[in-house]
Design an enzyme around this catalytic site. Sequence first.
Site, PDB file in Angstrom:
ATOM      1  CG  HIS A   1      28.726  28.172  40.500  1.00 51.29           C
ATOM      2  ND1 HIS A   1      27.441  27.712  40.659  1.00 51.29           N
ATOM      3  CD2 HIS A   1      29.043  27.950  39.206  1.00 51.29           C
ATOM      4  CE1 HIS A   1      27.001  27.223  39.500  1.00 51.29           C
ATOM      5  NE2 HIS A   1      27.953  27.366  38.605  1.00 51.29           N
TER       6      HIS A   1
ATOM      7  CG  ASP B   1      36.252  36.687  32.291  1.00 45.09           C
ATOM      8  OD1 ASP B   1      36.201  35.691  33.018  1.00 45.09           O
ATOM      9  OD2 ASP B   1      37.102  36.808  31.381  1.00 45.09           O
TER      10      ASP B   1
ATOM     11  CG  PHE C   1      42.179  36.039  44.898  1.00 51.32           C
ATOM     12  CD1 PHE C   1      41.629  37.251  45.288  1.00 51.32           C
ATOM     13  CD2 PHE C   1      41.963  35.616  43.593  1.00 51.32           C
ATOM     14  CE1 PHE C   1      40.872  38.019  44.406  1.00 51.32           C
ATOM     15  CE2 PHE C   1      41.203  36.373  42.704  1.00 51.32           C
ATOM     16  CZ  PHE C   1      40.663  37.581  43.119  1.00 51.32           C
TER      17      PHE C   1
ATOM     18  CE1 TYR D   1      49.287  35.168  37.495  1.00 49.94           C
ATOM     19  CE2 TYR D   1      46.896  35.524  37.477  1.00 49.94           C
ATOM     20  CZ  TYR D   1      48.009  34.850  37.029  1.00 49.94           C
ATOM     21  OH  TYR D   1      47.865  33.844  36.100  1.00 49.94           O
ATOM     22  CG  ASP D   2      45.644  40.186  45.083  1.00 48.30           C
ATOM     23  OD1 ASP D   2      45.500  40.777  43.995  1.00 48.30           O
ATOM     24  OD2 ASP D   2      44.703  39.952  45.854  1.00 48.30           O
TER      25      ASP D   2
END
Length: 190
Positions: A8, A68, A148, A150-151
Site C-alpha cells: 500500500h 519483506d 527511516f 533503524y537507519d
Amino acid sequence: MELVFATHNKNKLIEIKALLPHYIKLLSLDDIGCTEEIPETSDTIEGNAILKAEHVKNRYGYNCFADDTGLEVEALNGEPGVYSARYAGDDKDDTANVRKLLSQLENKENRNAQFKTAIALNLNENQNLFTGICKGEIIKEQRGDKGFGYDPVFKPNDFEYTFAEMNLSEKSKISHRGKAFRALIAYLSK
Ligand code: IMP
C-alpha cells in the site's frame, strides 16, 4: 503484462515502477481492490514475503511480487527480525524501536547486524525468491536524519557513516532492498 506489487506504500511503488521494463504494468493492492491486511504470520522474512505473494495470487488471481524486510542482530539471536516494525509495540514507532534496540545492546560487545530483504515472485505457475543482504553494525548513538526505521543506528561495513547520513541513491547502491530489487528486475528483464 500486469503485475501486482503487494504494497500500500505509494513511495515504494513509484520507486520500483521507474525501474521495471516498460512491458510490465505495475499495479498496487489498492488498484486491485485489496484493502485487507494480508496476514504476515511466518517466523521468517522469506516466509512472510511468500505468504503475501501467494495470498494475492490465490485470492485475486494476479501475478504478484511481495517484499519483506527485517534487521537481524547477532547478539540478539537474530532479533528483531520479522518483528522489526513492531519491536517496541504495535504502533510501529521507529523512535521507540531504535531506543529499545540500543537498550537491548547496552553492554554487548558484538554489535554485528544485517538487514535482509526477501522478495517473492509468483509469475504464472512459477515462484521465485530474491534476497538482498547488507551487513554492518549497530552504533551506540543515533546519527543522521535521512531515511527511516533503524537507519540512524545502522552503519554498513566499509562505510564511516550510517544509512541515515546517506542520500537515497547512495543507500540504494549497497542496501538490502536495492540488492533484492535489482535481482528481481534483472529476472523480469530477461
Ligand atoms: P518492511 O517489511 O519493508 O515494511 O520493513 C519492516 C521494518 O523493518 C520497518 O518498519 C523498519 O522498522 C525496518 N526496516 C526495513 N527496511 C529498513 C531500512 O532500509 N532501514 C531501516 N529500517 C528498515
